[in-house]
Motif scaffolding. Sequence first.
Motif, PDB file in Angstrom:
ATOM      1  N   HIS A 107      61.712  -5.993 -34.547  1.00 53.24           N
ATOM      2  CA  HIS A 107      61.611  -5.541 -33.154  1.00 53.24           C
ATOM      3  C   HIS A 107      60.216  -5.053 -32.800  1.00 53.24           C
ATOM      4  O   HIS A 107      59.400  -4.757 -33.670  1.00 53.24           O
ATOM      5  N   ASN A 108      60.008  -4.975 -31.487  1.00 54.17           N
ATOM      6  CA  ASN A 108      58.736  -4.529 -30.955  1.00 54.17           C
ATOM      7  C   ASN A 108      58.763  -2.997 -30.880  1.00 54.17           C
ATOM      8  O   ASN A 108      59.177  -2.424 -29.873  1.00 54.17           O
ATOM      9  N   VAL A 109      58.375  -2.364 -31.976  1.00 52.83           N
ATOM     10  CA  VAL A 109      58.531  -0.905 -32.103  1.00 52.83           C
ATOM     11  C   VAL A 109      57.200  -0.203 -31.835  1.00 52.83           C
ATOM     12  O   VAL A 109      56.176  -0.562 -32.427  1.00 52.83           O
ATOM     13  N   VAL A 110      57.245   0.780 -30.956  1.00 53.68           N
ATOM     14  CA  VAL A 110      56.053   1.579 -30.660  1.00 53.68           C
ATOM     15  C   VAL A 110      56.295   3.013 -31.130  1.00 53.68           C
ATOM     16  O   VAL A 110      57.301   3.636 -30.777  1.00 53.68           O
ATOM     17  N   PHE A 111      55.355   3.521 -31.931  1.00 55.37           N
ATOM     18  CA  PHE A 111      55.388   4.901 -32.429  1.00 55.37           C
ATOM     19  C   PHE A 111      54.575   5.769 -31.474  1.00 55.37           C
ATOM     20  O   PHE A 111      53.371   5.596 -31.340  1.00 55.37           O
ATOM     21  N   LEU A 112      55.265   6.682 -30.795  1.00 56.45           N
ATOM     22  CA  LEU A 112      54.565   7.648 -29.943  1.00 56.45           C
ATOM     23  C   LEU A 112      54.201   8.849 -30.820  1.00 56.45           C
ATOM     24  O   LEU A 112      55.073   9.590 -31.279  1.00 56.45           O
ATOM     25  N   ASP A 113      52.920   8.995 -31.058  1.00 55.38           N
ATOM     26  CA  ASP A 113      52.449  10.069 -31.920  1.00 55.38           C
ATOM     27  C   ASP A 113      52.095  11.280 -31.055  1.00 55.38           C
ATOM     28  O   ASP A 113      51.791  11.150 -29.852  1.00 55.38           O
ATOM     29  N   VAL A 114      52.151  12.460 -31.673  1.00 52.47           N
ATOM     30  CA  VAL A 114      51.849  13.698 -30.953  1.00 52.47           C
ATOM     31  C   VAL A 114      51.463  14.744 -31.999  1.00 52.47           C
ATOM     32  O   VAL A 114      51.958  14.697 -33.130  1.00 52.47           O
ATOM     33  N   SER A 115      50.582  15.661 -31.624  1.00 53.57           N
ATOM     34  CA  SER A 115      50.215  16.729 -32.558  1.00 53.57           C
ATOM     35  C   SER A 115      51.322  17.773 -32.589  1.00 53.57           C
ATOM     36  O   SER A 115      52.133  17.882 -31.661  1.00 53.57           O
ATOM     37  N   LEU A 116      51.322  18.561 -33.671  1.00 50.27           N
ATOM     38  CA  LEU A 116      52.315  19.627 -33.791  1.00 50.27           C
ATOM     39  C   LEU A 116      52.229  20.588 -32.604  1.00 50.27           C
ATOM     40  O   LEU A 116      53.258  20.931 -31.997  1.00 50.27           O
ATOM     41  N   SER A 117      51.008  21.007 -32.236  1.00 52.43           N
ATOM     42  CA  SER A 117      50.917  22.027 -31.178  1.00 52.43           C
ATOM     43  C   SER A 117      51.396  21.479 -29.840  1.00 52.43           C
ATOM     44  O   SER A 117      52.080  22.163 -29.084  1.00 52.43           O
ATOM     45  N   GLU A 118      51.086  20.211 -29.548  1.00 52.63           N
ATOM     46  CA  GLU A 118      51.527  19.678 -28.251  1.00 52.63           C
ATOM     47  C   GLU A 118      53.047  19.413 -28.257  1.00 52.63           C
ATOM     48  O   GLU A 118      53.727  19.695 -27.271  1.00 52.63           O
ATOM     49  N   ALA A 119      53.568  18.923 -29.376  1.00 56.82           N
ATOM     50  CA  ALA A 119      55.027  18.690 -29.448  1.00 56.82           C
ATOM     51  C   ALA A 119      55.778  20.012 -29.289  1.00 56.82           C
ATOM     52  O   ALA A 119      56.783  20.086 -28.560  1.00 56.82           O
ATOM     53  N   VAL A 126      57.723   1.478 -39.484  1.00 54.75           N
ATOM     54  CA  VAL A 126      58.486   0.588 -38.581  1.00 54.75           C
ATOM     55  C   VAL A 126      57.680   0.128 -37.368  1.00 54.75           C
ATOM     56  O   VAL A 126      58.088  -0.810 -36.675  1.00 54.75           O
ATOM     57  N   ALA A 127      56.524   0.789 -37.113  1.00 53.16           N
ATOM     58  CA  ALA A 127      55.815   0.543 -35.849  1.00 53.16           C
ATOM     59  C   ALA A 127      54.901  -0.673 -35.881  1.00 53.16           C
ATOM     60  O   ALA A 127      54.221  -0.922 -36.870  1.00 53.16           O
ATOM     61  N   LYS A 128      54.877  -1.407 -34.751  1.00 52.21           N
ATOM     62  CA  LYS A 128      53.893  -2.479 -34.559  1.00 52.21           C
ATOM     63  C   LYS A 128      52.657  -1.909 -33.865  1.00 52.21           C
ATOM     64  O   LYS A 128      51.576  -2.476 -33.933  1.00 52.21           O
ATOM     65  N   LEU A 129      52.867  -0.811 -33.132  1.00 56.49           N
ATOM     66  CA  LEU A 129      51.771  -0.178 -32.380  1.00 56.49           C
ATOM     67  C   LEU A 129      51.984   1.335 -32.428  1.00 56.49           C
ATOM     68  O   LEU A 129      53.126   1.798 -32.286  1.00 56.49           O
ATOM     69  N   THR A 130      50.892   2.078 -32.629  1.00 52.82           N
ATOM     70  CA  THR A 130      50.955   3.549 -32.571  1.00 52.82           C
ATOM     71  C   THR A 130      50.114   4.012 -31.396  1.00 52.82           C
ATOM     72  O   THR A 130      48.983   3.556 -31.216  1.00 52.82           O
ATOM     73  N   VAL A 131      50.686   4.901 -30.570  1.00 55.26           N
ATOM     74  CA  VAL A 131      49.966   5.409 -29.404  1.00 55.26           C
ATOM     75  C   VAL A 131      49.905   6.934 -29.505  1.00 55.26           C
ATOM     76  O   VAL A 131      50.950   7.590 -29.610  1.00 55.26           O
ATOM     77  N   ASP A 132      48.698   7.489 -29.448  1.00 53.34           N
ATOM     78  CA  ASP A 132      48.530   8.940 -29.482  1.00 53.34           C
ATOM     79  C   ASP A 132      48.772   9.478 -28.068  1.00 53.34           C
ATOM     80  O   ASP A 132      48.089   9.078 -27.123  1.00 53.34           O
ATOM     81  N   THR A 133      49.738  10.378 -27.938  1.00 52.91           N
ATOM     82  CA  THR A 133      50.126  10.832 -26.589  1.00 52.91           C
ATOM     83  C   THR A 133      49.462  12.149 -26.196  1.00 52.91           C
ATOM     84  O   THR A 133      49.638  12.596 -25.053  1.00 52.91           O
TER      85      THR A 133
END
Length: 166
Positions: free
Chosen positions: A95-107, A142-149
């Motif tokens: 599947h076309n899986v996107v990993f939405l990344d985030v720092s601990l402080s922002e999450a 699992v991700a095809k793309l990682t995006v830093d949010t």
Amino acid sequence: MSPVVVLVGPPGSGKSTIAALLASRLGKTHRDTDTDVENEAGKPISDIFVDSGEAAFRSLERAAIVAALQDEGAVLSLGGGAILDADTRADLAGHNVVFLDVSLSEAAKRVGLGVARPLLLGNVRTQLRNLMEARRPLYAEVAKLTVDTDGRAPEDLAAEIVEHLG
Ligand SMILES: Nc1ncnc2c1ncn2[C@@H]1O[C@H](COP(=O)(O)OP(=O)(O)O)[C@@H](O)[C@H]1O
Ligand SMILES: O=C(O)C1=C[C@@H](OP(=O)(O)O)[C@@H](O)[C@H](O)C1
Ligand SMILES: [Mg+2]
């Protein structure tokens, strides 16, 4: 045969929010496995954890994921712990899986305090840090793309993912 895109990432990375925006931009249906689990159980996730425990939740979640991965054309957001299941990780391979990344402080800021995410109860920051450290390799696997949010508006992130989808 398969969702347009599947969003994974830790709690507070914005999976549910960005999946809804993507669905509306793309004219597709938004499907969120947490919502499917709540509908199936007839109660909120926090009540499932209190009444039946995490294992019961994970089993409902696994069934919701199997069904949702058949949903052709949907924009799918998973729960943050979905990738803990090895069968789910294997199922996501095609599947076309996107990993939405985030720092601990922002999450931590985004999720705040509350019962909606029972795994984070107690010390939100400590719980989040532990689960982010343990799960990071699994999201990446699992991700095809990682995006830093971090520091980016949901609309801006949705636009970037639409561009990636071509
Ligand atoms: N990029 C972002 N910037 C700021 N706040 C965000 C962003 N994405 C989501 N949020 C907010 O963070 C909270 C958690 O978002 P949600 O979509 O429920 O995350 P997830 O489904 O990954 O746990 C919500 O209040 C949402 O409005
Ligand atoms: O990280 C987790 O294990 C969980 C994340 C939640 O979803 P979000 O990531 O959408 O908050 C929800 O599935 C449940 O509370 C368990
Ligand atoms: Mg969510």
